[in-house]
Design a protein around this motif. Structure first.
Motif, PDB file in Angstrom:
ATOM      1  N   ALA A 249       0.827  -1.209   0.000  1.00  0.00           N
ATOM      2  CA  ALA A 249       0.000   0.000   0.000  1.00  0.00           C
ATOM      3  C   ALA A 249       0.862   1.260   0.000  1.00  0.00           C
ATOM      4  O   ALA A 249       0.530   2.247  -0.663  1.00  0.00           O
ATOM      5  N   VAL A 250       1.992   1.241   0.732  1.00  0.00           N
ATOM      6  CA  VAL A 250       2.837   2.436   0.795  1.00  0.00           C
ATOM      7  C   VAL A 250       3.434   2.751  -0.579  1.00  0.00           C
ATOM      8  O   VAL A 250       3.648   3.928  -0.912  1.00  0.00           O
ATOM      9  N   ALA A 251       3.706   1.725  -1.374  1.00  0.00           N
ATOM     10  CA  ALA A 251       4.209   1.970  -2.730  1.00  0.00           C
ATOM     11  C   ALA A 251       3.143   2.643  -3.581  1.00  0.00           C
ATOM     12  O   ALA A 251       3.448   3.564  -4.367  1.00  0.00           O
ATOM     13  N   ARG A 252       1.904   2.231  -3.460  1.00  0.00           N
ATOM     14  CA  ARG A 252       0.821   2.876  -4.212  1.00  0.00           C
ATOM     15  C   ARG A 252       0.667   4.335  -3.803  1.00  0.00           C
ATOM     16  O   ARG A 252       0.490   5.220  -4.656  1.00  0.00           O
ATOM     17  N   TRP A 253       0.737   4.592  -2.513  1.00  0.00           N
ATOM     18  CA  TRP A 253       0.591   5.969  -2.056  1.00  0.00           C
ATOM     19  C   TRP A 253       1.719   6.851  -2.575  1.00  0.00           C
ATOM     20  O   TRP A 253       1.480   7.962  -3.056  1.00  0.00           O
ATOM     21  N   ASN A 254       2.936   6.363  -2.483  1.00  0.00           N
ATOM     22  CA  ASN A 254       4.068   7.178  -2.915  1.00  0.00           C
ATOM     23  C   ASN A 254       4.091   7.368  -4.422  1.00  0.00           C
ATOM     24  O   ASN A 254       4.400   8.463  -4.912  1.00  0.00           O
ATOM     25  N   LEU A 255       3.775   6.329  -5.176  1.00  0.00           N
ATOM     26  CA  LEU A 255       3.721   6.467  -6.634  1.00  0.00           C
ATOM     27  C   LEU A 255       2.644   7.463  -7.050  1.00  0.00           C
ATOM     28  O   LEU A 255       2.855   8.280  -7.961  1.00  0.00           O
ATOM     29  N   THR A 256       1.514   7.427  -6.388  1.00  0.00           N
ATOM     30  CA  THR A 256       0.448   8.378  -6.710  1.00  0.00           C
ATOM     31  C   THR A 256       0.847   9.803  -6.366  1.00  0.00           C
ATOM     32  O   THR A 256       0.613  10.739  -7.152  1.00  0.00           O
ATOM     33  N   ALA A 257       1.471   9.990  -5.189  1.00  0.00           N
ATOM     34  CA  ALA A 257       1.855  11.342  -4.767  1.00  0.00           C
ATOM     35  C   ALA A 257       2.920  11.931  -5.683  1.00  0.00           C
ATOM     36  O   ALA A 257       2.816  13.088  -6.117  1.00  0.00           O
ATOM     37  N   VAL A 258       3.942  11.149  -5.994  1.00  0.00           N
ATOM     38  CA  VAL A 258       5.009  11.667  -6.863  1.00  0.00           C
ATOM     39  C   VAL A 258       4.487  11.900  -8.278  1.00  0.00           C
ATOM     40  O   VAL A 258       4.830  12.909  -8.923  1.00  0.00           O
TER      41      VAL A 258
ATOM     42  N   PRO B 138      14.450  16.441  -5.807  1.00  0.00           N
ATOM     43  CA  PRO B 138      14.726  16.005  -4.429  1.00  0.00           C
ATOM     44  C   PRO B 138      13.736  16.562  -3.415  1.00  0.00           C
ATOM     45  O   PRO B 138      13.341  15.856  -2.475  1.00  0.00           O
ATOM     46  N   ALA B 139      13.326  17.822  -3.601  1.00  0.00           N
ATOM     47  CA  ALA B 139      12.352  18.392  -2.663  1.00  0.00           C
ATOM     48  C   ALA B 139      11.010  17.690  -2.770  1.00  0.00           C
ATOM     49  O   ALA B 139      10.356  17.399  -1.751  1.00  0.00           O
ATOM     50  N   LEU B 140      10.571  17.398  -3.994  1.00  0.00           N
ATOM     51  CA  LEU B 140       9.314  16.676  -4.172  1.00  0.00           C
ATOM     52  C   LEU B 140       9.392  15.287  -3.555  1.00  0.00           C
ATOM     53  O   LEU B 140       8.447  14.831  -2.880  1.00  0.00           O
ATOM     54  N   ALA B 141      10.496  14.602  -3.757  1.00  0.00           N
ATOM     55  CA  ALA B 141      10.654  13.261  -3.188  1.00  0.00           C
ATOM     56  C   ALA B 141      10.683  13.300  -1.668  1.00  0.00           C
ATOM     57  O   ALA B 141      10.093  12.434  -0.995  1.00  0.00           O
ATOM     58  N   LEU B 142      11.343  14.306  -1.092  1.00  0.00           N
ATOM     59  CA  LEU B 142      11.418  14.416   0.362  1.00  0.00           C
ATOM     60  C   LEU B 142      10.040  14.675   0.965  1.00  0.00           C
ATOM     61  O   LEU B 142       9.654  14.054   1.976  1.00  0.00           O
ATOM     62  N   ILE B 143       9.280  15.580   0.358  1.00  0.00           N
ATOM     63  CA  ILE B 143       7.940  15.895   0.879  1.00  0.00           C
ATOM     64  C   ILE B 143       7.029  14.678   0.787  1.00  0.00           C
ATOM     65  O   ILE B 143       6.307  14.346   1.741  1.00  0.00           O
ATOM     66  N   CYS B 144       7.047  14.003  -0.345  1.00  0.00           N
ATOM     67  CA  CYS B 144       6.203  12.812  -0.501  1.00  0.00           C
ATOM     68  C   CYS B 144       6.639  11.697   0.441  1.00  0.00           C
ATOM     69  O   CYS B 144       5.796  10.966   0.984  1.00  0.00           O
TER      70      CYS B 144
ATOM     71  N   LEU C 166      10.908   2.534   4.173  1.00  0.00           N
ATOM     72  CA  LEU C 166      11.038   2.406   2.716  1.00  0.00           C
ATOM     73  C   LEU C 166       9.833   2.947   1.967  1.00  0.00           C
ATOM     74  O   LEU C 166       9.735   2.761   0.759  1.00  0.00           O
ATOM     75  N   SER C 167       8.925   3.625   2.653  1.00  0.00           N
ATOM     76  CA  SER C 167       7.722   4.114   1.986  1.00  0.00           C
ATOM     77  C   SER C 167       7.985   5.277   1.038  1.00  0.00           C
ATOM     78  O   SER C 167       7.122   5.593   0.220  1.00  0.00           O
ATOM     79  N   GLY C 168       9.130   5.905   1.100  1.00  0.00           N
ATOM     80  CA  GLY C 168       9.425   7.023   0.209  1.00  0.00           C
ATOM     81  C   GLY C 168      10.295   6.665  -0.977  1.00  0.00           C
ATOM     82  O   GLY C 168      10.862   7.566  -1.613  1.00  0.00           O
ATOM     83  N   LEU C 169      10.393   5.384  -1.322  1.00  0.00           N
ATOM     84  CA  LEU C 169      11.325   4.956  -2.372  1.00  0.00           C
ATOM     85  C   LEU C 169      10.694   4.827  -3.746  1.00  0.00           C
ATOM     86  O   LEU C 169      11.318   5.182  -4.753  1.00  0.00           O
TER      87      LEU C 169
END
Length: 399
Positions: A141-150, A199-205, A225-228
């Motif tokens: 689920a964390v991968a789906r959330w991060n992929l959607t946010a980025v 990098p800023a977008l990745a850090l915030i997400c 690992l949820s931000g990868l």
């Protein structure tokens, strides 16, 4: 698994990925982000490489969209093989990006480059990488959330970059993946922001998804690992396109920014995992969230409520009595009567030594053994010979 379930899963993932790829390409063509039918000089070849990064990323994102839609068709408790089939079918649907980009590139003229072949290879590589991204989206689920946010952040940056060019007299800008290329910014400011945007977008997400995962009492490793996942697609897209070789560093700056985006995303989620060590609390604030037992993590044994001991019960009863009703057994203080003669008891005075009543018995004197009366032994030698020897000598004289 039944044939109808397989067909439904394959059709859902394949169709959703193909629709996602076509819609993203249509948006990119409509906004002027992708312009494959043009003539590019050698000095502007980096702009063509920026287009390749967009093509690779759109293919990856299309596979992720197909996996998210096809996940609803997965059977309960689907194994790794079923999820892998869903990821592969999503990548096949994302492969529609290959012909939809190769056909417009037939009219492109890039000095020293075969545009049709190069853009087809980049799209195919993006679809292949999409297998891994789709599998992560189906499994976690964390991968789906991060992929959607980025993904939403990348498209928001692109729309902000092309928004000023929607005026009638404004030319279409050259928009790079994950870079604010708005016309109201100077070239120097754009180059500076290109180094920090991704990098800023990745850090915030990473921080946002890490907080969401922490509040749901997910394992620490999952939170870390949820931000990868999302920033990793940006890194791989720029790896497929290449860093470029222009003197103005048009593609080099965002290339190295993308290389650090994955690390920035993981940094944000790791900070959340390390700093947020308190119990997870739901959104309504009703209390801590209790993790549900799973086959891999059975519930912990519960300790039965222990009854208080008899001593504790007696102490509780004694605490409710008044001082007049207290007994010595309640307080542990006992009254000792005075000794004879009126002297009071003193526990710290030395105790007198007891005196013996009778004298100790006298030990008997030792008796010496009697002396021996045997006669003393006669000495032997020449001067002490017996009568027999004397008679023998005398007999020699009469012969």
């Amino acid at each position: 698994m039944a044939f109808r379930t397989w067909a439904k899963l394959f059709g859902a993932t394949l169709g959703a990925a193909a629709a996602g790829g076509a819609s993203q390409l249509g948006l990119a063509y409509g906004l002027g982000i992708l312009r494959l039918t043009r003539v590019v000089d050698v000095t502007a070849r980096d702009q063509w490489m920026a287009q390749l990064a967009w093509v690779a990323w759109i293919a990856m994102a299309s596979a992720v969209i197909g996996a998210m839609v096809g996940r609803r068709a997965l059977p309960p408790h689907a194994g790794a093989g079923t999820r892998l089939v869903a990821a592969v079918s999503a990548a096949l649907g994302a492969a529609i990006v290959v012909p939809l980009t190769m056909e417009p590139a037939r009219t492109a003229q890039i000095a020293g480059v075969r545009p049709v072949f190069i853009i087809g290879v980049c799209a195919a590589l993006g679809a292949a990488v999409g297998i891994v991204a789709a599998y992560a989206a189906v499994s976690h689920a964390v991968a789906r959330w991060n992929l959607t946010a980025v993904g939403a952040g990348v498209w928001a940056i692109a729309i902000v970059s092309v928004a000023p060019s929607m005026a009638p007299s404004e030319p279409l800008p050259a928009t790079r993946l994950g870079v604010i290329d708005a016309s109201f910014l100077s070239d120097s400011v754009t180059q500076r922001t290109a180094l920090f945007t991704m990098p800023a977008l990745a850090l915030i997400c990473g921080v946002a998804v890490g907080v969401a995962a922490r509040r749901r009492a997910m394992p620490t490793l999952t939170v870390a690992l949820s931000g990868l996942a999302g920033p990793a697609l940006l890194t791989l897209a720029y790896l497929v396109a290449g860093p470029g070789s222009g003197d103005q560093r048009y593609q080099v700056v965002p290339y190295w920014a993308a290389m650090t985006a994955a690390g920035a995303g993981v940094l944000g989620s790791v900070l959340v995992a390390v700093l947020s060590r308190g119990p997870a609390v739901p959104a309504d604030g009703s209390g801590p969230v209790k993790s549900r037992p799973t086959p891999d993590r059975p519930p912990l044994p519960r300790r039965e409520a222990q009854t208080s001991s008899a001593i504790a019960q007696a102490a509780a009863v004694a605490a409710q009595r008044s001082e007049e009703q207290l007994r010595p057994s309640d307080t542990g203080v006992f009254t000792v009567p005075p000794e004879e003669g009126g002297a009071s008891f003193n526990g710290f005075a030395p105790r007198p030594q007891p005196q013996p009543v009778n004298a100790p018995p006298v030990a008997p004197a030792p008796v010496s053994p009697p002396l021996s009366t045997s006669p003393a032994p006669q000495p032997r030698g020449r001067n002490g010979q017996g009568d027999e020897f004397v008679d023998w000598v005398s007999g020699l004289g009469h012969r």
